[in-house]
Design an enzyme around this catalytic site. Structure first.
Site, PDB file in Angstrom:
ATOM      1  N   ASP A  95      -2.291   6.125  -4.177  1.00 36.57           N
ATOM      2  CA  ASP A  95      -1.154   5.461  -3.556  1.00 36.57           C
ATOM      3  C   ASP A  95      -0.773   4.274  -4.448  1.00 36.57           C
ATOM      4  O   ASP A  95      -1.437   4.028  -5.457  1.00 36.57           O
ATOM      5  CB  ASP A  95      -1.483   5.070  -2.104  1.00 36.57           C
ATOM      6  CG  ASP A  95      -2.468   3.921  -2.003  1.00 36.57           C
ATOM      7  OD1 ASP A  95      -3.188   3.677  -2.986  1.00 36.57           O
ATOM      8  OD2 ASP A  95      -2.529   3.276  -0.951  1.00 36.57           O
ATOM      9  N   SER A 130       0.822  -1.195   0.000  1.00 38.30           N
ATOM     10  CA  SER A 130       0.000   0.000   0.000  1.00 38.30           C
ATOM     11  C   SER A 130       0.866   1.260   0.000  1.00 38.30           C
ATOM     12  O   SER A 130       1.646   1.481  -0.911  1.00 38.30           O
ATOM     13  CB  SER A 130      -0.930  -0.056   1.209  1.00 38.30           C
ATOM     14  OG  SER A 130      -1.893   0.931   1.115  1.00 38.30           O
ATOM     15  N   ASP A 178      -1.151   1.152  -4.449  1.00 32.35           N
ATOM     16  CA  ASP A 178      -2.103   0.087  -4.754  1.00 32.35           C
ATOM     17  C   ASP A 178      -3.495   0.618  -5.061  1.00 32.35           C
ATOM     18  O   ASP A 178      -4.465  -0.149  -5.140  1.00 32.35           O
ATOM     19  CB  ASP A 178      -2.130  -0.994  -3.669  1.00 32.35           C
ATOM     20  CG  ASP A 178      -2.822  -0.531  -2.400  1.00 32.35           C
ATOM     21  OD1 ASP A 178      -2.789   0.680  -2.119  1.00 32.35           O
ATOM     22  OD2 ASP A 178      -3.387  -1.390  -1.696  1.00 32.35           O
ATOM     23  N   ASP A 221      -5.890   2.258  -3.693  1.00 30.18           N
ATOM     24  CA  ASP A 221      -7.105   2.290  -2.869  1.00 30.18           C
ATOM     25  C   ASP A 221      -7.311   3.669  -2.243  1.00 30.18           C
ATOM     26  O   ASP A 221      -8.428   4.056  -1.953  1.00 30.18           O
ATOM     27  CB  ASP A 221      -7.129   1.167  -1.823  1.00 30.18           C
ATOM     28  CG  ASP A 221      -5.961   1.213  -0.848  1.00 30.18           C
ATOM     29  OD1 ASP A 221      -5.017   1.993  -1.071  1.00 30.18           O
ATOM     30  OD2 ASP A 221      -5.999   0.452   0.139  1.00 30.18           O
TER      31      ASP A 221
END
Lengths: 454, 459
Positions: free
Chosen positions: A245, A101, A247, A249
């Site tokens: 970010d 993340s 990833d 999300d």
């Protein structure tokens, strides 16, 4: 450099660590085999973000899953919400996203999803960790080993189609918004430009959309790290800027002046948009701004507060059938009608739809939000000192309303203070919010002084 | 093989091998690959390939992860034979390679073989170092910026065939009708391609590469040849029949008259063809292979060097000679190395040598085989009681002291027209007993030895 024991963490959020000496292929493989043993024989969806350690870990994870007798579906580089949605709708037993993340590039982690594409709940996580520690994995014999296949197309299509069902696509397309984006060379690098350009007819100006390159900035999208996006908005005359970010999300937003909005304000805008179109309450964590309470009240809805952590918010959204939820400071918008996960794409679509609907600029929309000032920070503490610090804090505010759900949240006439210890490091996270900036500073400063830091 | 599968794992100088699941696990594969990545000295990528077993993908994933974590790029060739992997390592100048496949074992097994630069098997000293790293479990993992990647490389069969075609006149053997039992292994891809490219006439059976179950056990023995291949020879009017193990490094054969030929004859046959054509006159084989080899090699003024059983011993011996001194190396199991392809056991090359010989002599395979004196070999085994082995071998040595003794690998005793070899297997918990005699089988000697080995269990 964090202390050695923080370079690898096996716990409630799965496995996370610095790749190489700490997060090894053997560990990833064993954890995946434990996961495969736990979810049972069937299909497991595996995807990743763009970290350089991703392919290596994906091979290790695939090895462990195949060894447990699971079939593996490789979905390649995709945002975490996309992987979750596909895992939840492809008759899979579960899914694994290989991503750390917003952590720095030397880290990586395994995020684990169940057959509904949801993060494991606390009880599932504990069972899995026990199974991992017991090392009693299912070891499939040759005749029980199943295939590894790839589906690189369906997940993104599925995700985008779900998001678009909840906005007025034509209204957005007609405006042909000029949009600046910064994907941090992460998992959204290919999907985000396509989503905005092809689906929403935006004129896209993109930086950091090369998945083969390293992260050009700090991975967490927040005001201090998004100077390049601000500049891009200014240089291109864009009406909004979006940053993800690694990833995909979390979402951060710049208004047309290039100013990065406070993440709590982004959530507030999304909540306002969602409550206008669907029924149900709002769920946010204890640290999220009181602006949410004001907005919910204006729609006649209640706000449910949870401990910090996506899983906590998700569980409460499920329990109360909420319309929307999220975590302010973390840039997370969770809209269950799309999927019970943090999703930057829902956020982007909601904000563009709001601009199209009202004809107002992003700065004007933000200016109409209830005004609060927030101050966030952290202090390190020594092991063993935590309880003394928290007791001192409580004693300092006699008569105040206290919430002990997650650390200590202290409600005061001028605002509130929330102090909690991090799940991953021995630090205390401090948040203070008040109507005025001076009050917020004063509350924050008081906590720091109390902890001997001010 | 009725061993307890949970005890099937063997990690040794020749790599690791076991029944997948209960014996050979993902964790062991990853650790061993990490050890190999730590061990490799030369710069460059690492080549991987596998036979078609279903477990091969799982193992490939683990091997790739371990190597990439050590900073190595991986070039995966997919389902290919072990010789193709070895050729590709050399051609690409790779640092080494890994072959995933359990060659002559049944489908539930799998194994890893390791190669250094130029596709050479690791020497015993190198393999020992690799084992030490594995047991220490201290691996040199790269940091996040140095982790390797993997790419898939298809189309490595053609360059391999180019190298075979430079040694053999493949067009010259087009006229032969050749039936091949592929044992559902990698030879089928190679021979399909050869038919298309060179117009050869290989008729393939069990040619579908299978992951879960093979048509029959893939051991390259006379018994396996007798199952399906030999009975087809006469009906199809074939000139020769060949059977390959799953990773195509070993071969067995059937004659045009339907005879299933002893696997022991492959090496003498190829020696007979190669010795006159090469400067090198040395043939390296193991102590368990047929004595016919000495006769055939002597006809051409060559010499046989016998070493302990196992690929490792042969390769170590080979490494101590200059390439031009060697005529060939091999085992009585149908694994033969041609001098042009140093350190590569290759069943396909062996087959081309035999077909070239038939073409050159204008003779049928059965006729060539009849030109050799008849030897009869008996092979058997007894359960292993490790503690009793020294006493057993001493007792046997005492009983047969009139023969010439070689004790470098168990006990081999030679007389002018017969010999026996009693040794402990490296792959299974058994004592192997092999007797051979010129002419009729040495049944009495064989029975005596089996009886003694069985009696050892009650010492």
């Amino acid at each position: 450099m964090p202390r050695r024991e923080h370079l690898l963490k096996i716990g409630v959020s799965g496995v996370r660590g610095v790749v190489g000496e700490f997060l090894t292929p053997a560990l990833a493989c064993a954890f995946a085999q434990a996961f495969g043993t736990y979810v049972g024989v069937g299909r497991v969806v595996v995807g990743r973000d763009t970290r350089s350690s991703g392919p290596m870990l994906q091979h290790a994870v695939t090895c462990g899953l195949l060894a447990s007798g699971c079939e593996v579906v490789d979905v390649g580089i995709l945002p975490t919400p996309t992987i979750q949605m596909f895992a939840g709708s492809s008759r899979a037993q579960g899914g694994i996203a290989i991503t750390a993340s917003h952590n720095p590039p030397e880290y990586n982690a395994l995020k684990l999803f169940n057959s509904h594409g949801l993060f494991f709940n606390q009880y599932e996580r504990e069972e899995l960790i026990d199974l991992y520690h017991q090392s009693e994995f299912r070891n499939a014999a040759n005749g029980q080993i199943r295939r590894a296949t790839a589906d690189l197309e369906t997940p993104a299509r599925l995700h985008i189609a779900r998001v678009l069902k909840h906005v007025d696509v034509e209204r957005i397309r007609r405006r042909r918004f000029r949009v600046a984006i910064d994907c941090v060379n992460g998992a959204g690098s290919l999907m985000t430009p396509a989503f905005l350009r092809d689906e929403l007819n935006c004129e896209v100006h993109a930086i950091s959309v090369d998945p083969a390159k390293p992260f050009p900035r700090e991975a967490e999208p927040r005001p201090g790290t998004l100077g390049d996006l601000s500049a891009l908005v200014g240089a291109t005359g864009s009406c909004v800027g979006f940053a993800q970010d690694p990833d995909g999300d979390r979402l951060a937003v710049a208004d047309e002046t290039g100013r990065i909005l406070d993440n709590d304000d982004v959530l507030a805008l999304a909540v306002d948009a969602a409550l206008g179109r669907s029924s149900g309450d709002v769920v946010v964590n204890l640290t999220t701004s009181s602006a949410i309470d004001d907005i919910a009240a204006s729609h006649g809805r209640a706000v449910h507060r949870t401990p910090v952590g996506e899983a906590n918010v998700v569980e409460t959204i499920q329990a109360v059938h909420a319309a929307i939820g999220g975590e302010g400071a973390n840039g997370g918008i969770i809209f269950p009608a799309v999927h019970l996960c943090r999703d930057s794409y829902t956020g982007m679509a909601f904000l563009l739809d709001r601009m199209a609907e009202t004809g107002e600029s992003m700065s004007a929309l933000a200016a109409r939000l209830p005004r609060y000032s927030r101050k966030l920070g952290k202090v390190a503490y020594e092991h063993g000192r935590l309880s003394a610090l928290m007791q001192a804090l409580e004693a300092h505010f006699p008569g105040a309303r206290m919430n002990r759900m997650d650390g200590l949240k202290i409600r005061l006439p001028q605002g509130w203070i929330h102090v909690r210890s991090s799940n991953t490091e021995p630090i205390l996270r401090i948040a203070a919010e008040a109507r005025s900036e001076a009050d917020a500073e004063e509350l924050y400063g008081r906590v720091l002084r109390l902890f001997g830091e001010g | 093989m009725n061993r307890d599968a949970t005890k099937s794992l063997r990690i040794s100088h020749v790599g690791l091998r076991g029944v997948v699941g209960p014996g050979l696990t993902a964790a062991r594969v990853i650790d061993f690959a990490s050890a190999f990545g730590t061990f490799l000295g030369a710069p460059g990528a690492v080549v991987t390939g596998r036979d078609p077993r279903a477990s091969g993908v799982m193992i490939r994933e683990g091997v790739a992860a371990g190597l990439m974590a050590c900073g190595r790029d991986v070039i995966d060739l997919g389902v290919v034979s072990t010789p193709v992997i070895q050729h590709t390592i050399r051609r690409m100048g790779a640092a080494g390679g890994v072959s995933i496949g359990a060659s002559h074992n049944t489908a539930d097994w799998n194994a890893l073989k390791f190669f250094g630069p130029a596709g050479v098997y690791l020497s015993t000293a190198e393999a020992g170092e690799l084992l030490d790293i594995y047991h220490l479990r201290k691996f040199d993992f790269a940091d996040w910026q140095g982790i390797g990647g993997m790419r898939v490389e298809t189309g490595t069969i053609d360059p391999y065939l180019d190298e075979l075609a430079a040694v053999f006149d493949i067009a010259a053997i087009r006229g032969f009708c050749v039936v091949v039992d592929c044992c559902n292994g990698t030879s089928s891809h190679i021979l399909h391609r050869m038919n298309r490219r060179f117009g050869t006439n290989f008729i393939l059976i069990n040619a579908k590469t299978e992951g879960v179950e093979f048509a029959h056990g893939p051991a390259t023995t006379r018994d396996t040849v007798g199952l399906q291949l030999a009975p087809l020879m006469v009906p199809l009017g074939a000139d020769a029949g060949f059977l390959f193990d799953v990773d195509s490094d070993r071969v067995a054969l059937a004659a045009e008259d339907g005879t299933a030929v002893s696997e022991e004859l492959v090496l003498p046959l190829i020696a007979d063809y190669l010795l006159p054509r090469h400067e090198g006159k040395l043939v390296i084989t193991n102590l368990s292979s047929t004595a016919l080899l000495e006769e055939v090699v002597a006809r051409h003024g060559g010499r046989v060097l016998r070493v302990p059983v196992g690929r490792q011993s042969a390769m170590d011996a080979l490494a101590t000679y200059r390439p031009e001194q060697i005529a060939l190396a091999g085992e009585g199991t149908g694994a033969v190395m041609m001098p042009q392809f140093r350190f590569i056991y290759d069943g396909i090359a062996s087959m081309l040598a035999i077909l070239s010989m038939m073409k050159e002599r204008g003779a049928r395979l059965s006729e060539i085989l009849k030109s050799y004196p008849r030897f009869s070999i008996l092979k058997g085994e007894a359960p292993l009681q490790s503690r009793q082995i020294p006493a057993l071998l001493a007792a046997i040595r005492e009983r047969y002291r009139d023969g010439e003794v070689n004790a470098t690998d168990g006990l081999r005793v030679d007389w002018p027209d017969h010999w026996f070899h009693v040794r402990v297997s490296q792959t299974e918990p058994v004592v192997r007993i092999i007797c051979e005699r010129r002419g009729d089988p040495p049944r009495e000697l064989y029975d005596e030895l089996v009886e003694q080995c069985l009696a050892a269990n009650t010492y």
